[in-house]
Scaffold this motif. Structure first.
Motif, PDB file in Angstrom:
ATOM      1  N   GLY A  87      -2.064   2.625  11.243  1.00 20.03           N
ATOM      2  CA  GLY A  87      -3.362   2.070  10.913  1.00 20.03           C
ATOM      3  C   GLY A  87      -3.124   0.769  10.192  1.00 20.03           C
ATOM      4  O   GLY A  87      -1.978   0.401   9.893  1.00 20.03           O
ATOM      5  N   GLU A  88      -4.188   0.067   9.914  1.00 23.60           N
ATOM      6  CA  GLU A  88      -4.040  -1.197   9.223  1.00 23.60           C
ATOM      7  C   GLU A  88      -5.270  -1.471   8.374  1.00 23.60           C
ATOM      8  O   GLU A  88      -6.325  -0.869   8.564  1.00 23.60           O
ATOM      9  CB  GLU A  88      -3.822  -2.333  10.234  1.00 23.60           C
ATOM     10  CG  GLU A  88      -4.933  -2.445  11.273  1.00 23.60           C
ATOM     11  CD  GLU A  88      -4.564  -3.402  12.390  1.00 23.60           C
ATOM     12  OE1 GLU A  88      -3.464  -3.954  12.363  1.00 23.60           O
ATOM     13  OE2 GLU A  88      -5.401  -3.584  13.283  1.00 23.60           O
ATOM     14  N   ARG A  89      -5.093  -2.354   7.442  1.00 24.23           N
ATOM     15  CA  ARG A  89      -6.218  -2.828   6.639  1.00 24.23           C
ATOM     16  C   ARG A  89      -6.942  -3.883   7.468  1.00 24.23           C
ATOM     17  O   ARG A  89      -6.351  -4.869   7.898  1.00 24.23           O
ATOM     18  CB  ARG A  89      -5.684  -3.414   5.341  1.00 24.23           C
ATOM     19  CG  ARG A  89      -6.730  -3.863   4.355  1.00 24.23           C
ATOM     20  CD  ARG A  89      -6.110  -4.771   3.309  1.00 24.23           C
ATOM     21  NE  ARG A  89      -5.495  -5.938   3.934  1.00 24.23           N
ATOM     22  CZ  ARG A  89      -5.242  -7.087   3.312  1.00 24.23           C
ATOM     23  NH1 ARG A  89      -5.541  -7.220   2.049  1.00 24.23           N
ATOM     24  NH2 ARG A  89      -4.669  -8.089   3.935  1.00 24.23           N
ATOM     25  N   VAL A  90      -8.228  -3.662   7.721  1.00 22.36           N
ATOM     26  CA  VAL A  90      -8.990  -4.587   8.563  1.00 22.36           C
ATOM     27  C   VAL A  90     -10.154  -5.170   7.773  1.00 22.36           C
ATOM     28  O   VAL A  90     -10.724  -4.509   6.902  1.00 22.36           O
ATOM     29  CB  VAL A  90      -9.517  -3.905   9.849  1.00 22.36           C
ATOM     30  CG1 VAL A  90      -8.370  -3.448  10.722  1.00 22.36           C
ATOM     31  CG2 VAL A  90     -10.422  -2.727   9.509  1.00 22.36           C
ATOM     32  N   ARG A  91     -10.490  -6.401   8.075  1.00 21.83           N
ATOM     33  CA  ARG A  91     -11.607  -7.073   7.427  1.00 21.83           C
ATOM     34  C   ARG A  91     -12.892  -6.714   8.149  1.00 21.83           C
ATOM     35  O   ARG A  91     -13.051  -6.999   9.339  1.00 21.83           O
ATOM     36  CB  ARG A  91     -11.396  -8.589   7.473  1.00 21.83           C
ATOM     37  CG  ARG A  91     -12.516  -9.400   6.822  1.00 21.83           C
ATOM     38  CD  ARG A  91     -12.521  -9.253   5.328  1.00 21.83           C
ATOM     39  NE  ARG A  91     -13.551 -10.088   4.689  1.00 21.83           N
ATOM     40  CZ  ARG A  91     -13.891 -10.000   3.423  1.00 21.83           C
ATOM     41  NH1 ARG A  91     -13.285  -9.119   2.631  1.00 21.83           N
ATOM     42  NH2 ARG A  91     -14.823 -10.775   2.914  1.00 21.83           N
ATOM     43  N   VAL A  92     -13.815  -6.040   7.475  1.00 19.79           N
ATOM     44  CA  VAL A  92     -15.103  -5.686   8.078  1.00 19.79           C
ATOM     45  C   VAL A  92     -16.252  -6.478   7.484  1.00 19.79           C
ATOM     46  O   VAL A  92     -17.353  -6.495   8.026  1.00 19.79           O
ATOM     47  CB  VAL A  92     -15.375  -4.171   7.946  1.00 19.79           C
ATOM     48  CG1 VAL A  92     -14.368  -3.360   8.737  1.00 19.79           C
ATOM     49  CG2 VAL A  92     -15.399  -3.734   6.483  1.00 19.79           C
ATOM     50  N   MET A 142       0.827  -1.199   0.000  1.00 23.00           N
ATOM     51  CA  MET A 142       0.000   0.000   0.000  1.00 23.00           C
ATOM     52  C   MET A 142       0.868   1.258   0.000  1.00 23.00           C
ATOM     53  O   MET A 142       0.545   2.251  -0.667  1.00 23.00           O
ATOM     54  CB  MET A 142      -0.941  -0.019   1.205  1.00 23.00           C
ATOM     55  CG  MET A 142      -2.045  -1.066   1.080  1.00 23.00           C
ATOM     56  SD  MET A 142      -2.985  -1.313   2.595  1.00 23.00           S
ATOM     57  CE  MET A 142      -3.860   0.241   2.700  1.00 23.00           C
ATOM     58  N   GLN A 143       1.976   1.237   0.721  1.00 19.26           N
ATOM     59  CA  GLN A 143       2.893   2.373   0.694  1.00 19.26           C
ATOM     60  C   GLN A 143       3.400   2.625  -0.728  1.00 19.26           C
ATOM     61  O   GLN A 143       3.530   3.775  -1.161  1.00 19.26           O
ATOM     62  CB  GLN A 143       4.069   2.134   1.644  1.00 19.26           C
ATOM     63  CG  GLN A 143       3.692   2.250   3.113  1.00 19.26           C
ATOM     64  CD  GLN A 143       4.841   1.859   4.033  1.00 19.26           C
ATOM     65  OE1 GLN A 143       5.562   0.887   3.771  1.00 19.26           O
ATOM     66  NE2 GLN A 143       5.022   2.610   5.110  1.00 19.26           N
ATOM     67  N   HIS A 181     -11.226  -2.497   4.991  1.00 20.65           N
ATOM     68  CA  HIS A 181     -11.312  -1.090   5.379  1.00 20.65           C
ATOM     69  C   HIS A 181      -9.936  -0.595   5.800  1.00 20.65           C
ATOM     70  O   HIS A 181      -9.218  -1.267   6.549  1.00 20.65           O
ATOM     71  CB  HIS A 181     -12.298  -0.956   6.544  1.00 20.65           C
ATOM     72  CG  HIS A 181     -12.487   0.441   7.047  1.00 20.65           C
ATOM     73  ND1 HIS A 181     -12.698   1.520   6.209  1.00 20.65           N
ATOM     74  CD2 HIS A 181     -12.489   0.945   8.317  1.00 20.65           C
ATOM     75  CE1 HIS A 181     -12.833   2.621   6.938  1.00 20.65           C
ATOM     76  NE2 HIS A 181     -12.709   2.300   8.204  1.00 20.65           N
ATOM     77  N   TRP A 182      -9.564   0.581   5.296  1.00 14.40           N
ATOM     78  CA  TRP A 182      -8.296   1.196   5.672  1.00 14.40           C
ATOM     79  C   TRP A 182      -8.384   2.693   5.467  1.00 14.40           C
ATOM     80  O   TRP A 182      -9.188   3.191   4.696  1.00 14.40           O
ATOM     81  CB  TRP A 182      -7.143   0.615   4.842  1.00 14.40           C
ATOM     82  CG  TRP A 182      -7.203   0.947   3.378  1.00 14.40           C
ATOM     83  CD1 TRP A 182      -6.640   2.022   2.740  1.00 14.40           C
ATOM     84  CD2 TRP A 182      -7.873   0.196   2.341  1.00 14.40           C
ATOM     85  NE1 TRP A 182      -6.921   1.996   1.388  1.00 14.40           N
ATOM     86  CE2 TRP A 182      -7.662   0.884   1.119  1.00 14.40           C
ATOM     87  CE3 TRP A 182      -8.612  -0.987   2.335  1.00 14.40           C
ATOM     88  CZ2 TRP A 182      -8.186   0.428  -0.088  1.00 14.40           C
ATOM     89  CZ3 TRP A 182      -9.139  -1.434   1.132  1.00 14.40           C
ATOM     90  CH2 TRP A 182      -8.926  -0.746  -0.060  1.00 14.40           C
ATOM     91  N   GLY A 183      -7.535   3.402   6.184  1.00 10.03           N
ATOM     92  CA  GLY A 183      -7.461   4.846   6.057  1.00 10.03           C
ATOM     93  C   GLY A 183      -6.070   5.278   5.665  1.00 10.03           C
ATOM     94  O   GLY A 183      -5.173   4.442   5.500  1.00 10.03           O
ATOM     95  N   PRO A 184      -5.835   6.580   5.532  1.00 12.95           N
ATOM     96  CA  PRO A 184      -4.512   7.064   5.120  1.00 12.95           C
ATOM     97  C   PRO A 184      -3.405   6.727   6.109  1.00 12.95           C
ATOM     98  O   PRO A 184      -2.236   6.659   5.740  1.00 12.95           O
ATOM     99  CB  PRO A 184      -4.714   8.582   4.983  1.00 12.95           C
ATOM    100  CG  PRO A 184      -5.952   8.893   5.767  1.00 12.95           C
ATOM    101  CD  PRO A 184      -6.813   7.674   5.682  1.00 12.95           C
ATOM    102  N   GLU A 185      -3.771   6.493   7.367  1.00 13.76           N
ATOM    103  CA  GLU A 185      -2.755   6.137   8.361  1.00 13.76           C
ATOM    104  C   GLU A 185      -2.122   4.791   8.061  1.00 13.76           C
ATOM    105  O   GLU A 185      -1.003   4.510   8.496  1.00 13.76           O
ATOM    106  CB  GLU A 185      -3.370   6.104   9.765  1.00 13.76           C
ATOM    107  CG  GLU A 185      -3.984   7.426  10.219  1.00 13.76           C
ATOM    108  CD  GLU A 185      -5.397   7.624   9.691  1.00 13.76           C
ATOM    109  OE1 GLU A 185      -5.938   8.736   9.881  1.00 13.76           O
ATOM    110  OE2 GLU A 185      -5.963   6.685   9.095  1.00 13.76           O
ATOM    111  N   ALA A 186      -2.843   3.933   7.329  1.00 17.88           N
ATOM    112  CA  ALA A 186      -2.362   2.576   7.061  1.00 17.88           C
ATOM    113  C   ALA A 186      -1.213   2.539   6.064  1.00 17.88           C
ATOM    114  O   ALA A 186      -0.486   1.544   5.998  1.00 17.88           O
ATOM    115  CB  ALA A 186      -3.509   1.697   6.554  1.00 17.88           C
ATOM    116  N   HIS A 187      -1.050   3.613   5.284  1.00 11.97           N
ATOM    117  CA  HIS A 187       0.026   3.605   4.285  1.00 11.97           C
ATOM    118  C   HIS A 187       0.931   4.829   4.439  1.00 11.97           C
ATOM    119  O   HIS A 187       1.569   5.260   3.465  1.00 11.97           O
ATOM    120  CB  HIS A 187      -0.553   3.536   2.870  1.00 11.97           C
ATOM    121  CG  HIS A 187      -1.649   4.533   2.596  1.00 11.97           C
ATOM    122  ND1 HIS A 187      -1.395   5.865   2.361  1.00 11.97           N
ATOM    123  CD2 HIS A 187      -2.990   4.387   2.539  1.00 11.97           C
ATOM    124  CE1 HIS A 187      -2.537   6.498   2.156  1.00 11.97           C
ATOM    125  NE2 HIS A 187      -3.538   5.619   2.254  1.00 11.97           N
TER     126      HIS A 187
END
Length: 374
Positions: A314-319, A108-109, A301-307
Motif C-alpha cells: 500500500g502507499e500513502r496517497v494524496r486525497v 512509517m515502518q 490517506h494510508w492503511g496498514p498495508e503501507a507500513h
C-alpha cells in the motif's frame, strides 16, 4: 450460460466487473427523496447511515469516531495504529503528512514498529464510549489472539477482524491459527470479519457465526495489492457473489441473516449507490472520509498495508480535503464530483429508481455500462 473467457489454451477466467463497469437503471416508479430510509440495523444496533469508517489512522481517531457516530454512522478505530502505540500521536500524524514521497514508507515502518500498549486500547475505546456512540474497534487476525480480551473488557459494541483477506481455514505449520468459529461463539459481542471476495470464502465466514462479512481484496485507494501480489477482486462482482452467499446461508441456517459490507472501491457517491444495488447492506469508507477536514491524515490517506514491516503493499496517497465530515456524509454539496453529500446521493438514487429502503434497493436493475465513467 458461462461468462468465462479463454485467456489462453491452458487457462480460462471468469469475467468480473468493478463499480465503474456497471450502472443502476430507473424503474417505472419514482419517490420523494424525503420518504426514503437509509437506516440499517446490525445485531442490536440501529444505525441511521449504513456506513462504517475504515480502521485506518488517516481516517479514524477517537474524535472522528465520535463525530461519525453523532452523525449516524459507526467509526471503527484501528487498535493496532498510532493511537494505541503512542500517548500523543498527533505530532506523528503531522509528520507523516509532511514526509517526502521517497522516504515515506521507511519512516512509517519505523513509527509503526513501536509496541501496542493495552492500556491505550482501553483508554481510546472508553473515550468513545463516554460520548454515547456505538463503539467499534478493529484488529488484524494476527493480533486478535493477543488483544481481544482487552478490547472486550473495554466495552466494545462491535468487534471487527479485518485483514487484506481473512479465511475460516487458515493453515499454518508454525503456530495455531485463530479458530474463528470458536472465537466468535465465545464472544458476547457481534463480530464483523473480512475481507472476502468470493462466494465460497464468504459462505465459510458466515458459518463461523459472524454478524457481518467485509467484501474486498486490495480494492482501496491506498492499496497496491494488485501490483505487488497480482491479486484483485473487482468489487461489483465480489459484492454480488457474497450477497448470493448470504441468500444461500439464510436458507441453510434456517433464517440467520449475515450483513454484507462493501469494503473497497467506494470512493464516491456513485460507487456507494452501486455497492448497495449489488447487494451490500452497508459500506466501509476509507478515502471518502479521509477527505474530511477533521481527518487525522490531513489530506493524506494510508492503511496498514503501507507500513507492513516486510512487504508493503500500500502507499500513502494524496486525497485532498473537500469539506467537513458532515458535508461529506450529509451535505450540503458544493461539488459535482460525488465527494460530498454521499447519503443525499444515495437517497436521490433510491428515489429516482422507486425504492423506499435499502433492502428493496438491493433488487434494483443493474446494467453493464457501455461507456467509460466520467
Amino acid at each position: 450460460m458461462s461468462n468465462e473467457i479463454e485467456i489462453g489454451r491452458g487457462k480460462r477466467g471468469r469475467r468480473a466487473y468493478s463499480f465503474d463497469d456497471i450502472a443502476v437503471v430507473p424503474s417505472r416508479r419514482t419517490r420523494d427523496p424525503e420518504e426514503v430510509s437509509v437506516s440499517w440495523q446490525i445485531d442490536a444496533y440501529q444505525v441511521e447511515l449504513p456506513v462504517l469508517a475504515a480502521p485506518m489512522d488517516s481516517v479514524m481517531s477517537p474524535a472522528t469516531a465520535i463525530g461519525l457516530g453523532q452523525l449516524g454512522g459507526v467509526g471503527v478505530l484501528d487498535l493496532e495504529g498510532l493511537w494505541t502505540r503512542y500517548e500523543d500521536p498527533e505530532p506523528l500524524l503531522a509528520e507523516i503528512a509532511e514526509l517526502p514521497v521517497d522516504g515515506a514508507t521507511g519512516r512509517m515502518q519505523e513509527l509503526y514498529s513501536a509496541p501496542i500498549i493495552p492500556e491505550l486500547i482501553t483508554g481510546r475505546l472508553k473515550e468513545i464510549r463516554a460520548a454515547g456512540v456505538t463503539v467499534a474497534g478493529a484488529l488484524s487476525p494476527q493480533r486478535t489472539q493477543e488483544h481481544w480480551r482487552t478490547v472486550v473488557d473495554a466495552g466494545v459494541d462491535l468487534f471487527v477482524i479485518r485483514g487484506t483477506t481473512v479465511s475460516a481455514e487458515h493453515v499454518s505449520g508454525n503456530a495455531e491459527p485463530l479458530n474463528l468459529k470458536r472465537f466468535i461463539y465465545e464472544l458476547d459481542v457481534p463480530v464483523v470479519v473480512g475481507g472476502a471476495s468470493t462466494y465460497t470464502a464468504a459462505l465459510h465466514l458466515m458459518r463461523t457465526g459472524a454478524a457481518g462479512v467485509l467484501v474486498g481484496f486490495g480494492g482501496g485507494a491506498a492499496h497496491t495489492t494488485r501490483q505487488t501480489l497480482g491479486i484483485h477482486a473487482p468489487m461489483a462482482s465480489a459484492v454480488a457473489d457474497v450477497a448470493a452467499a448470504r441468500r444461500d446461508y439464510l436458507d441453510e441456517s434456517g433464517g440467520r441473516y449475515v450483513h454484507v459490507i462493501a469494503d473497497g472501491g467506494v470512493g464516491r457517491s456513485g460507487d456507494l449507490v452501486k455497492a448497495i444495488g449489488c447487494g451490500a447492506d452497508a459500506v466501509m469508507l476509507g478515502a471518502a472520509l479521509a477527505r474530511a477536514s477533521e481527518a487525522p491524515g490531513r489530506g493524506w490517506h494510508w492503511g496498514p498495508e503501507a507500513h507492513h514491516p516486510h512487504l508493503p503493499r500500500g502507499e500513502r496517497v494524496r486525497v485532498g480535503t473537500v469539506g467537513t465530515l458532515e458535508e461529506i456524509l450529509l451535505g450540503p454539496g458544493t461539488r459535482a464530483d460525488g465527494t460530498l453529500n454521499l447519503f443525499g446521493a444515495l437517497r436521490r438514487a433510491m428515489a429516482t429508481t422507486g425504492y423506499s429502503d435499502l433492502k428493496e434497493f438491493q433488487r434494483v436493475e443493474v446494467v453493464v455500462s457501455p461507456y467509460s465513467p466520467r
